[in-house]
Design an enzyme around this catalytic site. Structure first.
Site, mmCIF file in Angstrom:
data_model
loop_
_atom_site.group_PDB
_atom_site.id
_atom_site.type_symbol
_atom_site.label_atom_id
_atom_site.label_comp_id
_atom_site.label_asym_id
_atom_site.label_seq_id
_atom_site.Cartn_x
_atom_site.Cartn_y
_atom_site.Cartn_z
ATOM 1 N N HIS A 1 -5.171 7.675 -1.690
ATOM 2 C CA HIS A 1 -6.208 6.816 -1.123
ATOM 3 C C HIS A 1 -7.471 6.878 -1.980
ATOM 4 O O HIS A 1 -7.864 7.945 -2.454
ATOM 5 C CB HIS A 1 -6.558 7.260 0.300
ATOM 6 C CG HIS A 1 -5.537 6.873 1.309
ATOM 7 N ND1 HIS A 1 -5.057 7.749 2.259
ATOM 8 C CD2 HIS A 1 -4.903 5.693 1.533
ATOM 9 C CE1 HIS A 1 -4.176 7.130 3.028
ATOM 10 N NE2 HIS A 1 -4.061 5.877 2.606
ATOM 11 N N HIS B 1 1.595 4.275 -2.850
ATOM 12 C CA HIS B 1 1.606 5.720 -2.612
ATOM 13 C C HIS B 1 2.852 6.337 -3.243
ATOM 14 O O HIS B 1 2.780 7.360 -3.942
ATOM 15 C CB HIS B 1 1.628 6.017 -1.108
ATOM 16 C CG HIS B 1 0.292 6.030 -0.448
ATOM 17 N ND1 HIS B 1 -0.834 6.580 -1.034
ATOM 18 C CD2 HIS B 1 -0.099 5.583 0.780
ATOM 19 C CE1 HIS B 1 -1.849 6.469 -0.195
ATOM 20 N NE2 HIS B 1 -1.441 5.859 0.903
ATOM 21 N N HIS C 1 0.835 -1.199 0.000
ATOM 22 C CA HIS C 1 0.000 0.000 0.000
ATOM 23 C C HIS C 1 0.873 1.253 0.000
ATOM 24 O O HIS C 1 0.651 2.191 -0.776
ATOM 25 C CB HIS C 1 -0.903 -0.043 1.236
ATOM 26 C CG HIS C 1 -1.729 1.165 1.478
ATOM 27 N ND1 HIS C 1 -3.068 1.230 1.163
ATOM 28 C CD2 HIS C 1 -1.420 2.379 2.030
ATOM 29 C CE1 HIS C 1 -3.544 2.423 1.507
ATOM 30 N NE2 HIS C 1 -2.561 3.137 2.033
ATOM 31 N N GLU C 2 1.901 1.271 0.849
ATOM 32 C CA GLU C 2 2.774 2.444 0.944
ATOM 33 C C GLU C 2 3.626 2.618 -0.313
ATOM 34 O O GLU C 2 3.866 3.752 -0.761
ATOM 35 C CB GLU C 2 3.675 2.333 2.177
ATOM 36 C CG GLU C 2 2.940 2.257 3.497
ATOM 37 C CD GLU C 2 1.967 3.399 3.715
ATOM 38 O OE1 GLU C 2 2.163 4.484 3.141
ATOM 39 O OE2 GLU C 2 0.983 3.190 4.455
#
Length: 246
Positions: free
Chosen positions: A154, A148, A144-145
């Site tokens: 998000h 980013h 997830h990071e």
């Protein structure tokens, strides 16, 4: 990218191929805080939405990584998380044209460092770009990071989110409502994705254990951190123009 660089990246990909199946640390659905909601302040960085780092320079420009190549380095303190980091990178490289390679002399690179939670900048910032990773970060949290860092925000902050989810403002912790504000940006002409690995979970930042994000479609779960959804894959491939590479 030179042949040696390509071979090196492919070699690293082969080295971690078998590590991609490392089990993730599943976060219980009703857990109010995940590893992505623990990071507050580090150095001179402001944290938004629990895990997004923002430089004090509000004019900093987000960009994608040149040619879709992301050099990376892992701090010695994260040795216990090394396999999980490789597995997270593999989740992305298996389904996109983005390549991760060990950092050597490149000026721009992703630097995995220890922190109180999981947190990352959005997009390539230039220089040694920190991505914070604590022992509580699962493979999915780390993935997830990294997404980013590749330039994706998000999902729940999209300007069309109210068609798909409702935010229960009354159940959000004091001072955390800003984490649920809509942001206007490029959706790459892709529909809203409840299954996205970039979507908030149902109980994120809950003050009393009640849901803070409710889906308008019955029986749909949100906040999974086990896989890239079909739309996650499409989004990264569009952002990095993978159709022009593959």
């Amino acid at each position: 990218m030179t042949q040696n660089t390509t071979d090196q990246a492919q070699g690293r990909s082969c080295d971690v191929q078998q590590q991609a199946s490392v089990a993730t640390l599943k976060v219980p659905e009703q857990q109010q805080d995940s590893a992505e909601t623990l990071q507050e302040l580090d150095d001179d960085m402001v944290v938004e939405e629990g895990d997004i780092l923002r430089p004090e320079d509000r004019n900093a420009v987000e960009s994608i990584w040149q040619h879709g190549v992301v050099p990376f380095a892992i701090s010695d303190e994260l040795a216990p998380q090394r396999d999980n980091i490789y597995a997270a990178l593999q989740m992305i490289s298996d389904v996109t044209c983005v390549h991760f390679m060990p950092h050597t002399t490149q000026y721009n690179y992703l630097q995995f460092v220890t922190g109180r939670g999981c947190a990352s900048f959005v997009g390539a910032q230039g220089g040694a770009q920190k991505l914070y990773c604590s022992p509580s970060c699962s493979v999915g949290n780390i993935c997830h990071e990294v997404i980013h860092a590749l330039g994706i925000h998000h999902e729940h902050t999209r300007d069309d989110r109210d068609q798909y989810v409702s935010v229960a403002w009354e159940h959000i912790k004091r001072g955390k409502s800003k984490n649920f504000k809509v942001k206007y940006g490029n959706t790459l002409n892709l529909q809203y994705d409840l299954d996205s690995i970039m979507h908030y979970g149902k109980y994120f930042f809950s003050v009393d254990g009640s849901p803070t994000v409710l889906t308008k479609q019955r029986g749909v779960s949100i906040g999974q951190r086990t896989h890239l959804s079909h739309l996650d894959i499409q989004r990264l491939n569009r952002l990095y123009r993978c159709d022009n590479v593959w």
